[in-house]
Design a protein around this motif. Structure first.
Motif, PDB file in Angstrom:
ATOM      1  N   SER A 155       1.146  31.869  65.733  1.00 18.73           N
ATOM      2  CA  SER A 155       1.580  33.161  65.207  1.00 18.73           C
ATOM      3  C   SER A 155       2.581  33.827  66.141  1.00 18.73           C
ATOM      4  N   ILE A 156       2.355  33.716  67.453  1.00 20.11           N
ATOM      5  CA  ILE A 156       3.281  34.305  68.425  1.00 20.11           C
ATOM      6  C   ILE A 156       4.640  33.624  68.357  1.00 20.11           C
ATOM      7  N   VAL A 157       4.639  32.304  68.297  1.00 21.54           N
ATOM      8  CA  VAL A 157       5.902  31.565  68.227  1.00 21.54           C
ATOM      9  C   VAL A 157       6.663  31.923  66.961  1.00 21.54           C
ATOM     10  N   MET A 158       5.952  32.041  65.849  1.00 21.96           N
ATOM     11  CA  MET A 158       6.594  32.432  64.605  1.00 21.96           C
ATOM     12  C   MET A 158       7.183  33.828  64.731  1.00 21.96           C
ATOM     13  N   SER A 159       6.446  34.735  65.364  1.00 22.19           N
ATOM     14  CA  SER A 159       6.927  36.110  65.548  1.00 22.19           C
ATOM     15  C   SER A 159       8.162  36.147  66.431  1.00 22.19           C
ATOM     16  N   ILE A 160       8.169  35.334  67.484  1.00 19.70           N
ATOM     17  CA  ILE A 160       9.328  35.288  68.385  1.00 19.70           C
ATOM     18  C   ILE A 160      10.573  34.829  67.636  1.00 19.70           C
ATOM     19  N   SER A 161      10.393  33.856  66.749  1.00 22.28           N
ATOM     20  CA  SER A 161      11.551  33.372  65.981  1.00 22.28           C
ATOM     21  C   SER A 161      12.120  34.477  65.104  1.00 22.28           C
ATOM     22  N   TRP A 162      11.251  35.253  64.460  1.00 22.60           N
ATOM     23  CA  TRP A 162      11.705  36.383  63.648  1.00 22.60           C
ATOM     24  C   TRP A 162      12.343  37.444  64.527  1.00 22.60           C
ATOM     25  N   LEU A 163      11.796  37.639  65.719  1.00 17.93           N
ATOM     26  CA  LEU A 163      12.330  38.632  66.650  1.00 17.93           C
ATOM     27  C   LEU A 163      13.761  38.293  67.047  1.00 17.93           C
ATOM     28  N   ILE A 164      14.028  37.018  67.235  1.00 14.08           N
ATOM     29  CA  ILE A 164      15.371  36.565  67.620  1.00 14.08           C
ATOM     30  C   ILE A 164      16.335  36.626  66.441  1.00 14.08           C
ATOM     31  N   VAL A 165      15.873  36.189  65.286  1.00 14.15           N
ATOM     32  CA  VAL A 165      16.771  36.000  64.146  1.00 14.15           C
ATOM     33  C   VAL A 165      17.052  37.293  63.381  1.00 14.15           C
ATOM     34  N   SER A 166      16.091  38.209  63.319  1.00 12.78           N
ATOM     35  CA  SER A 166      16.252  39.417  62.501  1.00 12.78           C
ATOM     36  C   SER A 166      17.526  40.203  62.832  1.00 12.78           C
TER      37      SER A 166
END
Length: 448
Positions: A155-166
């Protein structure tokens, strides 16, 4: 003295769970990271593309962008889960990721009309669903750590990806169409020769789909090197001369309650999420940059919550967390309903992330109340019912908004009602889990 070694083991295990990463764990987390980038750059903007590029003005049609893919995912989840239990998860993870590559590529090349757009995502997601939950099954079965830690890291890794891409996606949408950058224009001119006319005329869609294709190919390449655990052989129990395979669960009542709660929870959260970009960007005139900032805040909070949820070690605490956040969900939609035109307040309230609840406490409860031999099937049922809840809610919200004088704002009233329903089921689930020890004998005597 006897307790000291045990304490040392627990402390070391606790540290090892978070600070140590084995090869398989790293590969799975990298797959989740790159796959989530493709999702983050595509999913929030698909309804907006349909509404603006194809000039669709029906909420119901826009909702179909989410509903149709989720419908085929829901219909195929149990099927892929049963096959994964039998043949192993890796082949289906690769199938799903490979299908995502084809789906994004076809959107680039062939999406010229709303019908073509919907057909591509419909066919694509029927196979993409082979990956969506089997990656979780693969992780919990092959990584020898507490399930909460495994799910928390994912879940953290998925959140980090959204954090970078958003912010990148928001910047692209706000600036790429009118850019004067020679290099960017060169890329647009180059790819415009090969993609569909509609995509070529909308550089923001072109760039976001190109990013999705590149990162999903990287995810596929990494997934090829994951060592998947061989599927557990189903235990056959012979009783009164009749052979019975291992059941999905030994706790049918609690398992069923988790499934019903999941349906209600996803009906509340996913239904409005299908229209949230239209609500904020098109209705309240929030800029894409501000919208991406909201996504950044949401995912940042999601990272913190994912870490905290991964520390939970028992079913009662997981059930309590679910109930607490169902209460929070009620208050979020209550205030959105009271102040529907306040975009700043709306973004602040909607920044409270609920996806960690689905990915950690609820997934953990499913894991605790299902057998290893039928893990992928249990996850498939869980995933399917959650999607069905979102599908029914999305259709209901779109159908009602098209016919109501208040338009999209009527969705807030319906969603608030769904939030109260989800809260009610979470309270019932918590009561039964707290009585689990008392009722265990009765529960195991039942068949699922």
């Amino acid at each position: 003295m006897r307790n000291e070694p045990v304490l040392d083991i627990l402390v070391n295990s606790k540290r090892s769970d978070w600070l140590h990463f084995d090869r398989n764990e790293i590969l799975i987390l990298l797959v989740v990271f790159f796959y989530s980038i493709s999702t983050a750059v595509y999913m929030p903007y698909a309804p907006v593309w349909l509404a603006q590029i194809f000039e669709v003005d029906s909420f119901l049609v826009i909702g179909l962008v989410t509903v149709l893919p989720n419908t085929v995912i829901a219909l195929t989840s149990v099927f892929w889960g049963r096959l994964a239990d039998k043949y192993g998860t890796k082949i289906f993870v690769l199938l799903g990721i490979g299908s995502a590559i084809m789906m994004y590529s076809c959107l680039l090349l062939f999406a010229n009309t709303p019908v073509q757009f919907l057909i591509i995502i419909l066919l694509g997601n029927s196979l993409v669903s082979a990956h969506l939950f089997n990656i979780y099954s693969m992780a919990t079965l092959s990584i020898k750590k507490r399930k909460e830690v495994v799910l928390g890291k994912m879940s953290i890794v998925m959140s980090i990806s959204w954090l970078i891409v958003s912010p990148i996606a928001g910047f692209i949408r706000d600036n790429i169409n009118d850019t004067e950058n020679v290099f960017v224009k060169g890329i647009i001119d180059l790819f415009s020769k090969f993609v569909s006319p509609e995509v070529a005329n909308n550089p923001d869609m072109l760039f976001q789909l190109l990013i999705a294709v590149v990162v999903i190919i990287v995810a596929f390449c990494i997934a090829m090197f994951i060592q998947s655990k061989k599927p557990e052989k189903s235990i056959v129990i012979k009783k009164a001369g009749i052979a019975k395979k291992t059941r999905i669960t030994e706790f049918p009542l609690i398992f069923a309650l988790v499934m019903v709660l999941t349906l209600a929870f996803q009906a509340c959260s996913t239904g409005f999420w299908s229209y949230n970009s239209v609500y904020f960007i098109d209705t309240l005139n929030v800029t894409s940059l501000h919208y991406s900032t909201f996504l950044i805040i949401t995912t940042t909070i999601g990272i913190v919550l994912s870490f905290l949820f991964s520390k939970v070690r028992n079913k009662k605490s997981n059930a309590l967390i679910v109930t607490i956040f169902m209460v929070i969900q009620v208050f979020v939609y209550l205030f959105l309903r009271i102040f529907p035109l306040n975009s700043t307040l709306g973004l602040i309230l909607y920044s409270v992330p609920l996806y960690p609840i689905y990915q950690i406490p609820l997934y953990s409860l499913v894991t605790s109340h299902s057998t290893k031999e039928r893990r992928s099937t249990a996850y498939g049922i869980y995933n399917a019912l959650g999607l069905i809840g979102g599908i029914l809610s999305t259709l209901l919200l779109g159908f009602t908004a098209d016919r109501a004088s208040s338009g999209i704002f009527v969705m807030l009233t319906i969603t608030l009602i769904l939030a109260f329903i989800a809260l009610g089921f979470s309270i019932v689930l918590q009561i039964f889990i707290r009585k689990e020890k008392e009722t265990k004998k009765d529960l195991t005597a039942q068949s699922f």
